[in-house]
Design a protein around this motif. Structure first.
Motif, PDB file in Angstrom:
ATOM      1  N   ARG A  67       1.532  -9.220  14.000  1.00  8.24           N
ATOM      2  CA  ARG A  67       1.060  -7.843  13.799  1.00  8.24           C
ATOM      3  C   ARG A  67      -0.320  -7.825  13.133  1.00  8.24           C
ATOM      4  O   ARG A  67      -1.182  -7.037  13.496  1.00  8.24           O
ATOM      5  CB  ARG A  67       2.067  -7.083  12.954  1.00  8.24           C
TER       6      ARG A  67
ATOM      7  N   ARG B 266      -4.563   1.866   7.955  1.00 10.96           N
ATOM      8  CA  ARG B 266      -5.390   0.709   8.312  1.00 10.96           C
ATOM      9  C   ARG B 266      -6.867   1.094   8.404  1.00 10.96           C
ATOM     10  O   ARG B 266      -7.744   0.276   8.171  1.00 10.96           O
ATOM     11  CB  ARG B 266      -4.984   0.162   9.696  1.00 10.96           C
ATOM     12  N   ASP B 267      -7.119   2.359   8.781  1.00 10.25           N
ATOM     13  CA  ASP B 267      -8.499   2.801   9.053  1.00 10.25           C
ATOM     14  C   ASP B 267      -8.827   4.071   8.286  1.00 10.25           C
ATOM     15  O   ASP B 267      -9.667   4.854   8.696  1.00 10.25           O
ATOM     16  CB  ASP B 267      -8.669   3.065  10.555  1.00 10.25           C
ATOM     17  N   MET B 268      -8.122   4.296   7.159  1.00 13.78           N
ATOM     18  CA  MET B 268      -8.359   5.530   6.404  1.00 13.78           C
ATOM     19  C   MET B 268      -9.781   5.568   5.842  1.00 13.78           C
ATOM     20  O   MET B 268     -10.470   6.569   5.940  1.00 13.78           O
ATOM     21  CB  MET B 268      -7.333   5.661   5.256  1.00 13.78           C
TER      22      MET B 268
ATOM     23  N   LYS C  30       0.820  -1.224   0.000  1.00 11.05           N
ATOM     24  CA  LYS C  30       0.000   0.000   0.000  1.00 11.05           C
ATOM     25  C   LYS C  30       0.849   1.267   0.000  1.00 11.05           C
ATOM     26  O   LYS C  30       0.484   2.234  -0.650  1.00 11.05           O
ATOM     27  CB  LYS C  30      -1.020   0.001   1.135  1.00 11.05           C
TER      28      LYS C  30
ATOM     29  N   SER D 286      -0.120   7.408   7.220  1.00 13.15           N
ATOM     30  CA  SER D 286      -0.583   7.466   8.614  1.00 13.15           C
ATOM     31  C   SER D 286       0.220   6.523   9.518  1.00 13.15           C
ATOM     32  O   SER D 286       0.397   6.792  10.699  1.00 13.15           O
ATOM     33  CB  SER D 286      -2.075   7.154   8.711  1.00 13.15           C
ATOM     34  N   GLY D 287       0.733   5.427   8.951  1.00 12.12           N
ATOM     35  CA  GLY D 287       1.551   4.514   9.750  1.00 12.12           C
ATOM     36  C   GLY D 287       2.775   5.224  10.315  1.00 12.12           C
ATOM     37  O   GLY D 287       3.236   4.919  11.418  1.00 12.12           O
TER      38      GLY D 287
ATOM     39  N   SER E 217       2.499  -0.918  16.315  1.00 12.36           N
ATOM     40  CA  SER E 217       1.290  -1.752  16.271  1.00 12.36           C
ATOM     41  C   SER E 217       0.700  -1.898  17.680  1.00 12.36           C
ATOM     42  O   SER E 217      -0.526  -1.922  17.841  1.00 12.36           O
ATOM     43  CB  SER E 217       1.659  -3.099  15.653  1.00 12.36           C
TER      44      SER E 217
ATOM     45  N   ARG F 184      -7.888  -5.782  17.241  1.00  8.23           N
ATOM     46  CA  ARG F 184      -8.081  -4.763  18.282  1.00  8.23           C
ATOM     47  C   ARG F 184      -9.516  -4.234  18.274  1.00  8.23           C
ATOM     48  O   ARG F 184     -10.193  -4.239  17.236  1.00  8.23           O
ATOM     49  CB  ARG F 184      -7.056  -3.638  18.126  1.00  8.23           C
TER      50      ARG F 184
ATOM     51  N   ASP G 172      -3.454  -5.987  14.667  1.00  5.83           N
ATOM     52  CA  ASP G 172      -4.106  -4.887  13.931  1.00  5.83           C
ATOM     53  C   ASP G 172      -5.555  -5.247  13.566  1.00  5.83           C
ATOM     54  O   ASP G 172      -6.420  -4.375  13.499  1.00  5.83           O
ATOM     55  CB  ASP G 172      -3.324  -4.555  12.643  1.00  5.83           C
TER      56      ASP G 172
ATOM     57  N   ALA H  38      -0.838   1.471  18.757  1.00 10.52           N
ATOM     58  CA  ALA H  38      -1.976   1.823  17.899  1.00 10.52           C
ATOM     59  C   ALA H  38      -3.284   1.207  18.408  1.00 10.52           C
ATOM     60  O   ALA H  38      -4.362   1.571  17.947  1.00 10.52           O
ATOM     61  CB  ALA H  38      -1.712   1.370  16.467  1.00 10.52           C
TER      62      ALA H  38
ATOM     63  N   ARG I 236      -4.973   6.894  19.320  1.00  9.43           N
ATOM     64  CA  ARG I 236      -5.650   7.076  18.023  1.00  9.43           C
ATOM     65  C   ARG I 236      -6.375   8.419  17.993  1.00  9.43           C
ATOM     66  O   ARG I 236      -6.333   9.145  17.013  1.00  9.43           O
ATOM     67  CB  ARG I 236      -6.636   5.933  17.739  1.00  9.43           C
TER      68      ARG I 236
ATOM     69  N   TYR J 281       2.140   6.695  13.715  1.00  6.04           N
ATOM     70  CA  TYR J 281       2.214   5.708  14.803  1.00  6.04           C
ATOM     71  C   TYR J 281       3.670   5.314  15.046  1.00  6.04           C
ATOM     72  O   TYR J 281       4.100   5.106  16.183  1.00  6.04           O
ATOM     73  CB  TYR J 281       1.338   4.487  14.475  1.00  6.04           C
ATOM     74  N   ARG J 282       4.442   5.225  13.960  1.00  5.64           N
ATOM     75  CA  ARG J 282       5.859   4.873  14.106  1.00  5.64           C
ATOM     76  C   ARG J 282       6.631   5.992  14.811  1.00  5.64           C
ATOM     77  O   ARG J 282       7.522   5.736  15.624  1.00  5.64           O
ATOM     78  CB  ARG J 282       6.473   4.587  12.728  1.00  5.64           C
TER      79      ARG J 282
HETATM   80  O1   DC Z   1       1.672   0.915   7.848  1.00  3.56           O
HETATM   81  P1   DC Z   1       2.787   0.751   8.878  1.00  3.56           P
HETATM   82  O2   DC Z   1       3.415  -0.625   8.876  1.00  3.56           O
HETATM   83  O3   DC Z   1       3.808   1.839   8.779  1.00  3.56           O
HETATM   84  O4   DC Z   1       2.051   0.924  10.309  1.00  3.56           O
HETATM   85  C1   DC Z   1       2.707   0.665  11.518  1.00  3.56           C
HETATM   86  C2   DC Z   1       1.687   0.283  12.578  1.00  3.56           C
HETATM   87  O5   DC Z   1       0.851   1.406  12.866  1.00  3.56           O
HETATM   88  C3   DC Z   1       0.726  -0.832  12.171  1.00  3.56           C
HETATM   89  O6   DC Z   1       1.174  -2.113  12.608  1.00  3.56           O
HETATM   90  C4   DC Z   1      -0.569  -0.483  12.824  1.00  3.56           C
HETATM   91  C5   DC Z   1      -0.490   1.004  13.052  1.00  3.56           C
HETATM   92  N1   DC Z   1      -1.369   1.777  12.166  1.00  3.56           N
HETATM   93  C6   DC Z   1      -2.687   1.910  12.547  1.00  3.56           C
HETATM   94  O7   DC Z   1      -3.102   1.314  13.537  1.00  3.56           O
HETATM   95  N2   DC Z   1      -3.526   2.703  11.830  1.00  3.56           N
HETATM   96  C7   DC Z   1      -3.096   3.320  10.723  1.00  3.56           C
HETATM   97  N3   DC Z   1      -3.938   4.084  10.041  1.00  3.56           N
HETATM   98  C8   DC Z   1      -1.761   3.163  10.300  1.00  3.56           C
HETATM   99  C9   DC Z   1      -0.920   2.371  11.037  1.00  3.56           C
END
Ligand code: DC
Length: 223
Positions: free
Chosen positions: A178, A128-130, A19, A37-38, A98, A185, A182, A101, A107, A41-42
């Protein structure tokens, strides 16, 4: 211009589903802004690790997320003055991301920051939740999947290319753990929006996946 008329394309999916690459290429092709967006969180995870914040301390973690001094400039991801773009790709940072998150107040703390990326002429948002939570009225929603084996191989290649060491067996285990976290949750779990287009990229190149998304977007514009 009211933000609700600015087009948004959401690209959600599990780790290493492709993605990031597809979203990046799509934003470039359309001349749209890009939200990774990840990375937010990172960045929160990296800051927590550096400050040795207890991962059970939801209050402290959400405060870190709310006050993140981050800035995106092309390929650079700045935390204060420091470019941490390569650092935040480490597996340990992804695994910590993760975990944190799953915390509702983390969040919530990142919610408005993400909405702020919606600017003219448009936005491609990857996460993940866009399509389910952040931009539920997006113009086009895409959910990318790929087999866990294909994703582990991709992640292996990405890590090696970036100069990290990696072991495919450990990566497979990490990806499965993971995915389970993800997807399982309680808040904003990884799942396709009911109106998302689903694309399995296991046997596709990034260029082929991009072409498919562009086709869906083009069809919308002409409908
Ligand atoms: O896409 P990524 O691997 O960079 O994301 C890292 C972690 O962040 C992923 O394991 C879950 C969390 N994440 C999330 O919960 N919601 C998002 N919109 C993006 C990432």
């Amino acid at each position: 211009m009211s933000t609700s008329v600015i087009p948004v394309i959401t690209i959600d999916g599990p780790t290493a589903s492709g993605k990031g690459t597809v979203a990046h290429l799509l934003a470039e092709r359309l001349g749209f802004h890009y939200l990774d967006s990840g990375a937010l969180y990172r960045l929160t995870a990296l800051t927590a690790m550096r400050r040795q914040v207890d991962l059970g301390d939801e209050h402290a973690l959400s405060k870190l997320a709310r006050d993140l001094p981050c800035h995106f400039a092309g390929e650079e991801i700045l935390l204060g003055q420091e470019n941490v773009a390569p650092l935040i790709r480490a597996e340990e940072v992804g695994n910590t991301a993760s975990k944190i998150a799953a915390l509702p107040s983390v969040r919530q703390a990142l919610y408005s920051l993400q909405l702020g990326f919606r600017k003219t002429p448009g936005l491609v948002a990857d996460g993940r939740d866009m399509g389910t939570v952040i931009f539920p009225h997006a113009t086009l929603k895409v959910f990318l999947t790929a087999s866990v084996q294909a994703r582990a191989e991709r992640r292996y290649k990405q890590l090696i290319d970036k100069g990290f060491s990696a072991n495919i067996e450990n990566l497979l285990k990490d990806l499965e753990a993971r995915d389970a976290r993800d997807t399982g949750r309680a808040i904003a779990p990884l799942k396709p929006a009911p109106d998302a287009h689903i694309l399995d990229t296991s046997d596709m190149t990034a260029a082929q996946a991009l072409a498919k998304v562009l086709e869906w977007y083009g069809a919308l514009k002409h409908s």
